[in-house]
Write an enzyme that holds these catalytic residues in place. Structure first.
Site, PDB file in Angstrom:
ATOM      1  N   HIS A   1       0.800  -1.234   0.000  1.00 22.30           N
ATOM      2  CA  HIS A   1       0.000   0.000   0.000  1.00 22.30           C
ATOM      3  C   HIS A   1       0.830   1.281   0.000  1.00 22.30           C
ATOM      4  O   HIS A   1       0.274   2.373  -0.084  1.00 22.30           O
ATOM      5  CB  HIS A   1      -0.965   0.040   1.195  1.00 22.30           C
ATOM      6  CG  HIS A   1      -0.255   0.287   2.500  1.00 22.30           C
ATOM      7  ND1 HIS A   1       0.309  -0.716   3.239  1.00 22.30           N
ATOM      8  CD2 HIS A   1       0.005   1.430   3.174  1.00 22.30           C
ATOM      9  CE1 HIS A   1       0.883  -0.218   4.308  1.00 22.30           C
ATOM     10  NE2 HIS A   1       0.714   1.097   4.296  1.00 22.30           N
TER      11      HIS A   1
HETATM   12  C1  UD1 Z   1      -1.802   5.796   5.363  1.00 26.70           C
HETATM   13  C2  UD1 Z   1      -0.486   6.316   5.917  1.00 26.70           C
HETATM   14  C3  UD1 Z   1       0.545   5.205   5.876  1.00 26.70           C
HETATM   15  C4  UD1 Z   1       0.048   3.953   6.564  1.00 26.70           C
HETATM   16  C5  UD1 Z   1      -1.290   3.552   6.000  1.00 26.70           C
HETATM   17  C6  UD1 Z   1      -1.859   2.402   6.783  1.00 26.70           C
HETATM   18  C7  UD1 Z   1      -0.062   8.695   5.537  1.00 26.70           C
HETATM   19  C8  UD1 Z   1       0.683   9.680   4.724  1.00 26.70           C
HETATM   20  N1  UD1 Z   1       0.010   7.428   5.130  1.00 26.70           N
HETATM   21  O1  UD1 Z   1      -1.580   5.476   4.004  1.00 26.70           O
HETATM   22  O2  UD1 Z   1       1.724   5.641   6.533  1.00 26.70           O
HETATM   23  O3  UD1 Z   1       0.984   2.936   6.373  1.00 26.70           O
HETATM   24  O4  UD1 Z   1      -2.203   4.649   6.093  1.00 26.70           O
HETATM   25  O5  UD1 Z   1      -2.806   1.681   6.072  1.00 26.70           O
HETATM   26  O6  UD1 Z   1      -0.679   9.052   6.510  1.00 26.70           O
HETATM   27  N2  UD1 Z   1      -8.984   5.029   1.120  1.00 26.70           N
HETATM   28  C9  UD1 Z   1     -10.238   4.500   1.057  1.00 26.70           C
HETATM   29  N3  UD1 Z   1     -10.875   4.207   2.226  1.00 26.70           N
HETATM   30  C10 UD1 Z   1     -10.313   4.390   3.440  1.00 26.70           C
HETATM   31  C11 UD1 Z   1      -9.033   4.945   3.500  1.00 26.70           C
HETATM   32  C12 UD1 Z   1      -8.368   5.259   2.327  1.00 26.70           C
HETATM   33  O7  UD1 Z   1     -10.802   4.311  -0.029  1.00 26.70           O
HETATM   34  O8  UD1 Z   1     -10.948   4.088   4.461  1.00 26.70           O
HETATM   35  C13 UD1 Z   1      -8.272   5.340  -0.146  1.00 26.70           C
HETATM   36  C14 UD1 Z   1      -8.564   6.743  -0.669  1.00 26.70           C
HETATM   37  O9  UD1 Z   1      -8.587   6.676  -2.054  1.00 26.70           O
HETATM   38  C15 UD1 Z   1      -7.324   7.502  -0.229  1.00 26.70           C
HETATM   39  C16 UD1 Z   1      -6.244   6.441  -0.330  1.00 26.70           C
HETATM   40  O10 UD1 Z   1      -6.876   5.228   0.066  1.00 26.70           O
HETATM   41  O11 UD1 Z   1      -7.058   8.614  -1.027  1.00 26.70           O
HETATM   42  C17 UD1 Z   1      -5.038   6.689   0.528  1.00 26.70           C
HETATM   43  O12 UD1 Z   1      -5.422   6.896   1.882  1.00 26.70           O
HETATM   44  P1  UD1 Z   1      -4.479   7.759   2.856  1.00 26.70           P
HETATM   45  O13 UD1 Z   1      -5.055   7.713   4.209  1.00 26.70           O
HETATM   46  O14 UD1 Z   1      -4.174   9.070   2.246  1.00 26.70           O
HETATM   47  O15 UD1 Z   1      -3.109   6.978   2.829  1.00 26.70           O
HETATM   48  P2  UD1 Z   1      -2.777   5.424   3.004  1.00 26.70           P
HETATM   49  O16 UD1 Z   1      -2.204   4.947   1.715  1.00 26.70           O
HETATM   50  O17 UD1 Z   1      -3.944   4.713   3.566  1.00 26.70           O
HETATM   51  N1  UDP Z   2      -3.942  -5.471   8.707  1.00 21.92           N
HETATM   52  C1  UDP Z   2      -5.227  -5.987   8.809  1.00 21.92           C
HETATM   53  N2  UDP Z   2      -5.909  -6.300   7.664  1.00 21.92           N
HETATM   54  C2  UDP Z   2      -5.361  -6.166   6.429  1.00 21.92           C
HETATM   55  C3  UDP Z   2      -4.040  -5.645   6.335  1.00 21.92           C
HETATM   56  C4  UDP Z   2      -3.366  -5.294   7.486  1.00 21.92           C
HETATM   57  O1  UDP Z   2      -5.755  -6.142   9.905  1.00 21.92           O
HETATM   58  O2  UDP Z   2      -6.041  -6.477   5.422  1.00 21.92           O
HETATM   59  C5  UDP Z   2      -3.227  -5.119   9.930  1.00 21.92           C
HETATM   60  C6  UDP Z   2      -1.876  -5.777  10.085  1.00 21.92           C
HETATM   61  O3  UDP Z   2      -1.998  -7.063  10.659  1.00 21.92           O
HETATM   62  C7  UDP Z   2      -1.145  -4.801  10.988  1.00 21.92           C
HETATM   63  C8  UDP Z   2      -1.676  -3.463  10.536  1.00 21.92           C
HETATM   64  O4  UDP Z   2      -2.921  -3.725   9.869  1.00 21.92           O
HETATM   65  O5  UDP Z   2      -1.514  -4.997  12.335  1.00 21.92           O
HETATM   66  C9  UDP Z   2      -0.713  -2.839   9.563  1.00 21.92           C
HETATM   67  O6  UDP Z   2      -1.298  -1.757   8.932  1.00 21.92           O
HETATM   68  P1  UDP Z   2      -0.867  -1.249   7.496  1.00 21.92           P
HETATM   69  O7  UDP Z   2      -0.144  -2.319   6.764  1.00 21.92           O
HETATM   70  O8  UDP Z   2      -2.090  -0.685   6.878  1.00 21.92           O
HETATM   71  O9  UDP Z   2       0.069  -0.007   7.828  1.00 21.92           O
HETATM   72  P2  UDP Z   2       1.599   0.169   8.235  1.00 21.92           P
HETATM   73  O10 UDP Z   2       1.917  -0.768   9.334  1.00 21.92           O
HETATM   74  O11 UDP Z   2       2.430  -0.074   7.012  1.00 21.92           O
HETATM   75  O12 UDP Z   2       1.685   1.597   8.628  1.00 21.92           O
END
Ligand code: UD1
Ligand code: UDP
Length: 362
Positions: A205
């Site tokens: 992601h």
């Molecule tokens: C964010 C964090 C990242 C973390 C990740 C965990 C930042 C800059 N990044 O990345 O460090 O590892 O969360 O998962 O804060 N979206 C949906 N539904 C949701 C949430 C997001 O559709 O509930 C989609 C939207 O299109 C959005 C995109 O995902 O624009 C990215 O979401 P965003 O929260 O900006 O960043 P993540 O990639 O989720």
């Molecule tokens: N996770 C989850 N379901 C998923 C993917 C990840 O419950 O489909 C959990 C995972 O086990 C871990 C946390 O989400 O506890 C990690 O989050 P993510 O990978 O979104 O973010 P990051 O750790 O890279 O910031």
């Protein structure tokens, strides 16, 4: 006892905050949970509150998705308003998301003490939004709770030595508490007809991987070349990027919706190998003794790489696939992420720090 505002917003933060919340409540503190709304789909947010039995947030700021500046700016204003109303003794922020950055900045501007959980993590790659968020959060935080000794050393190298504590990883606390629950409650292995040890689990992601079509194409080539079935719970960001790129994935690559935490633990535990760009999943793979390939150029979690359980392979298909085929579990498995008591240690340290501060101001 003190009033403490915890700021969360993204999937890993709901998980990380859980053991600290439990320890705060056991110590008699009043916790006010502020959810920025950065993640909002049920599969990215609500499911974790339900499964982990986390108290509903006192504030749901509903900020949602957007560009970095717009999202962080809206959070900053909304978190500030909540903090002004609550007047907490301390603000807790977790990890390195935009919610962490906004929470830390809002508190710093109001002069409210800040504790940063997962302080001192660095990739030394400023192209990552998370790196900017961590550096800023660490620089304004008053208390730094570090997962590893390496993190303590990185902070020292930046001149941060006051109130820096090595406590281990709160993610290990949550995992240890929930593994028996996952075994009892998750039926995902049966639902997906998976046999333990007979598949690989993948998550992707990071912006650096999803927003660059060349890198995402390389990741697709890796998955298509994998020598075993692949289960891939797809983050919504990645779902969108794969759709835009029109990537074709082979039949052995199974895309599923993001799963809840208990299903994720079950999938991780059953996997022969995990390939990921997630920080949390890398650490969980290590703690569950599952070999892990990191689909990135850098990793913050260098201790796991040093043990041989994690390999940093980036996304060149030949390199990643050679490692995928060759990866075997090493023999030694040192406790690099602590002993699963990080939440309790953090709250004990915070309680002491708050008591000392009260003493000083009297
Ligand atoms: C964010 C964090 C990242 C973390 C990740 C965990 C930042 C800059 N990044 O990345 O460090 O590892 O969360 O998962 O804060 N979206 C949906 N539904 C949701 C949430 C997001 O559709 O509930 C989609 C939207 O299109 C959005 C995109 O995902 O624009 C990215 O979401 P965003 O929260 O900006 O960043 P993540 O990639 O989720
Ligand atoms: N996770 C989850 N379901 C998923 C993917 C990840 O419950 O489909 C959990 C995972 O086990 C871990 C946390 O989400 O506890 C990690 O989050 P993510 O990978 O979104 O973010 P990051 O750790 O890279 O910031």
């Amino acid at each position: 006892m003190a009033k403490i505002c915890s700021i969360v917003g993204a999937r890993p933060q709901f998980i990380k905050a859980d053991p600290v919340s439990r320890a705060l409540s056991a110590a008699g503190h009043q916790e006010v949970l502020i959810h920025t709304g950065q993640h909002y789909d049920h599969a990215m947010s609500g499911i974790f509150f339900e499964e982990l039995e986390i108290m509903p947030p006192a504030y749901s700021l509903g900020v949602g998705s957007g560009s970095h500046g717009a999202m962080t700016g809206q959070m900053l204003a909304a978190v500030e308003a909540a903090l002004l109303r609550e007047q907490p003794a301390l603000v807790l922020v977790y990890g390195d998301t935009n919610s962490t950055l906004a929470g830390a900045l809002a508190a710093a501007k109001l002069g409210v003490p800040i504790a940063h959980v997962e302080a001192g993590e660095r990739s030394y790659d400023r192209r990552m939004p998370e790196e900017i968020n961590r550096v800023v959060a660490d620089s304004v935080a008053d208390h730094h709770y570090c997962v590893s000794r390496t993190a303590v050393e990185r902070l020292a190298a930046e001149g941060v030595t006051r109130s820096v504590h090595h406590v281990g990883d709160v993610m290990l606390d949550v995992m240890l508490r929930n593994l028996p629950r996952a075994q009892a409650l998750s039926d995902i292995m049966a639902r997906l007809e998976l046999r333990p040890g007979a598949y690989a689990l993948v998550t992707v992601h990071r912006a650096g991987n999803t927003d660059d079509p060349a890198r995402l194409g390389q990741i697709a080539a890796i998955l298509n070349g994998a020598p075993e079935p692949v289960v891939f719970p797809v983050h919504p960001r990645t779902r969108g990027a794969l759709g835009r790129l029109g990537v074709r994935l082979a039949e052995h690559v199974r895309l599923i919706e993001p799963v809840g935490y208990l299903d994720m633990l079950a999938l991780e535990q059953g996997a022969r190998l995990i390939a990921t760009d997630s920080g949390g999943v890398q650490r969980e793979a290590y703690c569950l003794k599952v070999p892990c390939l990191v689909l990135r150029e850098t990793t913050e979690w260098v201790e796991a790489v040093e043990t041989g359980w994690t390999r940093l392979v980036d996304v060149t298909p030949e390199v990643a696939l050679a490692a995928w085929r060759a990866m075997e579990p090493p023999v030694s498995h040192p406790p690099i992420f602590g002993d699963g008591t990080a939440g309790a240690q953090i709250v004990a340290l915070l309680t002491e720090a708050l008591a000392n501060k009260e003493h000083e101001t009297r």
